[in-house]
Write a protein that holds these residues in place. Structure first.
Motif, PDB file in Angstrom:
ATOM      1  N   GLN A 145       1.117   7.653  -2.952  1.00 57.15           N
ATOM      2  CA  GLN A 145       2.499   8.312  -2.326  1.00 57.15           C
ATOM      3  C   GLN A 145       3.852   7.699  -2.760  1.00 57.15           C
ATOM      4  O   GLN A 145       4.793   8.745  -2.871  1.00 57.15           O
ATOM      5  CB  GLN A 145       2.502   8.555  -0.791  1.00 57.15           C
ATOM      6  N   ALA A 146       3.691   6.797  -2.471  1.00 56.76           N
ATOM      7  CA  ALA A 146       4.927   5.762  -2.917  1.00 56.76           C
ATOM      8  C   ALA A 146       5.292   6.334  -4.640  1.00 56.76           C
ATOM      9  O   ALA A 146       6.581   6.325  -4.637  1.00 56.76           O
ATOM     10  CB  ALA A 146       4.420   4.034  -2.841  1.00 56.76           C
ATOM     11  N   ALA A 147       4.293   6.210  -5.008  1.00 53.20           N
ATOM     12  CA  ALA A 147       4.857   6.172  -6.397  1.00 53.20           C
ATOM     13  C   ALA A 147       5.359   8.224  -7.285  1.00 53.20           C
ATOM     14  O   ALA A 147       5.410   8.460  -8.777  1.00 53.20           O
ATOM     15  CB  ALA A 147       3.486   6.275  -7.974  1.00 53.20           C
ATOM     16  N   ARG A 148       4.480   8.607  -6.309  1.00 53.48           N
ATOM     17  CA  ARG A 148       5.391  10.332  -6.562  1.00 53.48           C
ATOM     18  C   ARG A 148       6.342  10.501  -6.805  1.00 53.48           C
ATOM     19  O   ARG A 148       6.710  10.195  -6.400  1.00 53.48           O
ATOM     20  CB  ARG A 148       4.711  11.131  -5.274  1.00 53.48           C
ATOM     21  N   ASN A 149       6.594  11.200  -7.928  1.00 51.77           N
ATOM     22  CA  ASN A 149       7.954  11.560  -8.670  1.00 51.77           C
ATOM     23  C   ASN A 149       8.802  10.557  -9.359  1.00 51.77           C
ATOM     24  O   ASN A 149      10.117  10.839  -8.755  1.00 51.77           O
ATOM     25  CB  ASN A 149       8.602  12.621  -8.004  1.00 51.77           C
ATOM     26  N   THR A 150       8.412   8.610  -9.661  1.00 51.80           N
ATOM     27  CA  THR A 150       9.200   7.827  -9.431  1.00 51.80           C
ATOM     28  C   THR A 150       8.329   6.728 -10.119  1.00 51.80           C
ATOM     29  O   THR A 150       7.323   6.725 -10.199  1.00 51.80           O
ATOM     30  CB  THR A 150      10.019   7.530  -7.837  1.00 51.80           C
ATOM     31  N   VAL A 151       8.569   6.051  -9.959  1.00 53.49           N
ATOM     32  CA  VAL A 151       8.170   4.321 -10.353  1.00 53.49           C
ATOM     33  C   VAL A 151       8.702   3.736  -9.456  1.00 53.49           C
ATOM     34  O   VAL A 151       8.997   2.982  -9.811  1.00 53.49           O
ATOM     35  CB  VAL A 151       8.819   4.222 -12.198  1.00 53.49           C
ATOM     36  N   LEU A 152       7.192   2.958 -10.098  1.00 47.88           N
ATOM     37  CA  LEU A 152       6.951   1.042  -9.167  1.00 47.88           C
ATOM     38  C   LEU A 152       7.515   0.738 -10.224  1.00 47.88           C
ATOM     39  O   LEU A 152       6.251   0.162 -11.309  1.00 47.88           O
ATOM     40  CB  LEU A 152       5.581   1.521  -8.267  1.00 47.88           C
ATOM     41  N   ARG A 153       8.077  -0.753  -9.394  1.00 54.46           N
ATOM     42  CA  ARG A 153       8.333  -1.855 -10.459  1.00 54.46           C
ATOM     43  C   ARG A 153       7.505  -3.465 -10.043  1.00 54.46           C
ATOM     44  O   ARG A 153       7.466  -2.884  -8.891  1.00 54.46           O
ATOM     45  CB  ARG A 153       9.744  -1.889 -10.429  1.00 54.46           C
ATOM     46  N   PRO A 154       7.473  -3.738 -10.992  1.00 53.56           N
ATOM     47  CA  PRO A 154       6.700  -5.531 -10.496  1.00 53.56           C
ATOM     48  C   PRO A 154       7.913  -6.049  -9.485  1.00 53.56           C
ATOM     49  O   PRO A 154       8.715  -5.731  -9.880  1.00 53.56           O
ATOM     50  CB  PRO A 154       6.939  -6.133 -11.996  1.00 53.56           C
ATOM     51  N   GLY A 155       7.677  -6.703  -8.533  1.00 50.21           N
ATOM     52  CA  GLY A 155       7.934  -6.441  -7.589  1.00 50.21           C
ATOM     53  C   GLY A 155       8.511  -5.944  -6.200  1.00 50.21           C
ATOM     54  O   GLY A 155       8.881  -6.678  -4.974  1.00 50.21           O
ATOM     55  N   ASP A 156       8.151  -4.527  -6.226  1.00 52.63           N
ATOM     56  CA  ASP A 156       8.542  -3.700  -5.181  1.00 52.63           C
ATOM     57  C   ASP A 156       7.490  -4.049  -4.163  1.00 52.63           C
ATOM     58  O   ASP A 156       6.039  -4.456  -4.428  1.00 52.63           O
ATOM     59  CB  ASP A 156       7.782  -1.941  -5.573  1.00 52.63           C
ATOM     60  N   VAL A 157       7.209  -4.359  -2.967  1.00 58.24           N
ATOM     61  CA  VAL A 157       7.723  -4.638  -1.981  1.00 58.24           C
ATOM     62  C   VAL A 157       6.753  -2.985  -1.023  1.00 58.24           C
ATOM     63  O   VAL A 157       7.683  -2.566  -0.652  1.00 58.24           O
ATOM     64  CB  VAL A 157       8.064  -4.706  -0.997  1.00 58.24           C
ATOM     65  N   ILE A 158       5.197  -3.284  -0.857  1.00 66.31           N
ATOM     66  CA  ILE A 158       4.637  -1.292  -0.088  1.00 66.31           C
ATOM     67  C   ILE A 158       4.008  -2.567   1.707  1.00 66.31           C
ATOM     68  O   ILE A 158       3.064  -3.258   0.748  1.00 66.31           O
ATOM     69  CB  ILE A 158       3.506  -1.382  -0.875  1.00 66.31           C
ATOM     70  N   GLY A 159       4.776  -2.209   2.435  1.00 68.59           N
ATOM     71  CA  GLY A 159       4.022  -2.422   4.221  1.00 68.59           C
ATOM     72  C   GLY A 159       3.440  -1.737   4.340  1.00 68.59           C
ATOM     73  O   GLY A 159       2.977  -0.325   3.845  1.00 68.59           O
ATOM     74  N   SER A 160       1.471  -2.432   5.185  1.00 67.96           N
ATOM     75  CA  SER A 160       0.880  -1.378   5.548  1.00 67.96           C
ATOM     76  C   SER A 160       1.420  -0.226   6.727  1.00 67.96           C
ATOM     77  O   SER A 160       1.186   0.268   7.293  1.00 67.96           O
ATOM     78  CB  SER A 160       0.001  -2.709   6.047  1.00 67.96           C
ATOM     79  N   GLY A 161       2.449  -0.782   7.358  1.00 65.00           N
ATOM     80  CA  GLY A 161       3.057  -0.611   8.903  1.00 65.00           C
ATOM     81  C   GLY A 161       2.594  -1.900   9.960  1.00 65.00           C
ATOM     82  O   GLY A 161       1.198  -2.341   9.407  1.00 65.00           O
ATOM     83  N   THR A 162       2.657  -1.507  11.013  1.00 65.08           N
ATOM     84  CA  THR A 162       2.093  -1.971  11.601  1.00 65.08           C
ATOM     85  C   THR A 162       0.906  -1.892  12.037  1.00 65.08           C
ATOM     86  O   THR A 162      -0.049  -0.655  12.663  1.00 65.08           O
ATOM     87  CB  THR A 162       3.337  -2.125  12.854  1.00 65.08           C
ATOM     88  N   VAL A 163      -0.535  -2.935  12.988  1.00 63.63           N
ATOM     89  CA  VAL A 163      -1.619  -2.886  12.708  1.00 63.63           C
ATOM     90  C   VAL A 163      -1.624  -2.773  14.099  1.00 63.63           C
ATOM     91  O   VAL A 163      -0.425  -2.908  15.063  1.00 63.63           O
ATOM     92  CB  VAL A 163      -2.177  -3.975  12.831  1.00 63.63           C
ATOM     93  N   GLY A 164      -2.728  -2.076  15.358  1.00 65.21           N
ATOM     94  CA  GLY A 164      -2.523  -1.521  16.252  1.00 65.21           C
ATOM     95  C   GLY A 164      -2.120  -2.945  16.848  1.00 65.21           C
ATOM     96  O   GLY A 164      -3.200  -3.857  17.330  1.00 65.21           O
ATOM     97  N   THR A 165      -1.908  -2.977  17.967  1.00 67.42           N
ATOM     98  CA  THR A 165      -1.613  -4.196  19.301  1.00 67.42           C
ATOM     99  C   THR A 165      -0.230  -4.648  18.491  1.00 67.42           C
ATOM    100  O   THR A 165       0.271  -5.657  18.895  1.00 67.42           O
ATOM    101  CB  THR A 165      -2.665  -4.824  18.969  1.00 67.42           C
ATOM    102  N   GLY A 166       0.433  -4.575  17.280  1.00 68.55           N
ATOM    103  CA  GLY A 166       0.413  -5.280  16.717  1.00 68.55           C
ATOM    104  C   GLY A 166       2.628  -5.125  16.863  1.00 68.55           C
ATOM    105  O   GLY A 166       3.159  -6.014  16.108  1.00 68.55           O
ATOM    106  N   SER A 167       2.755  -5.367  17.293  1.00 67.27           N
ATOM    107  CA  SER A 167       3.990  -5.256  17.854  1.00 67.27           C
ATOM    108  C   SER A 167       4.462  -5.497  19.331  1.00 67.27           C
ATOM    109  O   SER A 167       3.726  -5.200  20.687  1.00 67.27           O
ATOM    110  CB  SER A 167       5.226  -4.283  17.691  1.00 67.27           C
ATOM    111  N   GLY A 168       5.424  -6.400  19.690  1.00 64.99           N
ATOM    112  CA  GLY A 168       5.990  -6.506  21.563  1.00 64.99           C
ATOM    113  C   GLY A 168       6.133  -5.151  22.033  1.00 64.99           C
ATOM    114  O   GLY A 168       5.716  -5.384  22.597  1.00 64.99           O
ATOM    115  N   ALA A 169       6.361  -4.189  21.017  1.00 68.56           N
ATOM    116  CA  ALA A 169       6.114  -2.800  22.487  1.00 68.56           C
ATOM    117  C   ALA A 169       5.133  -1.981  22.934  1.00 68.56           C
ATOM    118  O   ALA A 169       5.438  -1.232  24.055  1.00 68.56           O
ATOM    119  CB  ALA A 169       7.561  -1.729  21.702  1.00 68.56           C
TER     120      ALA A 169
END
Length: 261
Positions: free
Chosen positions: A223-247
């Protein structure tokens, strides 16, 4: 292999790329870690710095974010439990579209902090929060060069207003993202399973498992690479794990709090 970016008192402010080898950091013969990733980690060794890992800063070596200035930072939203809890707190359900494709937003690559760095409490918010995540960093040929820990700091009150407008998050997130301490290559850690915990002032607040990702890393990268190019050093976060935020627990951060992921 465990890769890092480190600096010493006599070295350049931007630091050097290194390889952690037991109680030593081996300086790599490359201008930065992005160059090492582009070479599939094959940079030659330079000088060895001997020091105890727990005493790196005191011994004169400070670990920075593995990629202090990434070309881009995409943060996904790939844990179902987190989105379900966050939506339920607002009286909403997980949108059907979330199950169709992995969604992400872009955040600020110029506001990346390393492990142990102090984060200024951002102006305009009274609801600062942490987010417990894993990040993949792109290496050669658009593939994952390694994994690290990520904290997507969040101003929840600003975030709520931005999301009502229909764009964002933006200013709720772009003041700080923490990465580190090291980048672990896929031959040592494949990103499919890990216990993830967060502590605030020594008190455990969050515990989840990376295995709960709804989308695979292959899906996320596609999904990140669709219609574009990923470059060395690009950061791809997973998003927050369940229970993983104070909110998710009805708690917020205060000035002076110490957050450990």
């Amino acid at each position: 292999m465990r890769l890092c970016t480190f600096r010493t008192a006599e070295g350049p402010a931007e630091g050097w790329p290194g390889r952690v080898d037991g109680d030593r950091i081996i300086r790599l013969d490359a201008p930065d870690l992005m160059s090492v990733l582009a070479q599939r980690g094959q940079a030659g060794d330079g000088a060895a710095l001997r020091t105890a890992p727990a005493e790196l800063p005191a011994a004169g070596a400070e670990l920075l974010a593995p990629v202090p200035r990434p070309p881009s930072v995409r943060d996904f939203f790939a844990f179902e439990r987190h989105i379900a809890t966050a939506r339920a707190n607002r009286g909403a359900e997980v949108p059907a579209e979330w199950y169709e494709f992995p969604a992400f937003y872009f955040t600020n690559p110029a506001a990346v902090y390393g492990p142990g760095a102090e984060i200024s409490y951002p102006a305009g918010t009274a609801m600062l929060d942490y987010e417990l995540e894993v990040a993949a960093v792109i290496g050669a040929d658009g593939q994952i060069g390694g994994f690290t820990i990520m904290n997507d700091w969040s101003a929840r009150d600003i975030q709520r207003k931005e999301m009502r407008v229909g764009l964002g998050p933006a200013k709720a997130k772009d003041f700080a993202t923490s990465l580190g301490p090291v980048l672990v290559t896929p031959d040592e850690f494949d990103g499919t399973h890990a216990v993830m915990t967060a502590r605030v002032n020594g008190e455990e607040r969050s515990r989840g498992d990376l295995a709960d990702l709804h989308y695979s890393w292959a899906d996320i990268l596609a999904q990140a690479a669709r219609n574009t190019v990923l470059r060395p050093g690009d950061v791809i976060g997973s998003g927050t794990v369940g229970t993983g935020s104070g909110a998710e627990h009805g708690k917020k951060l205060h000035p002076g709090d110490v957050v450990e992921l």
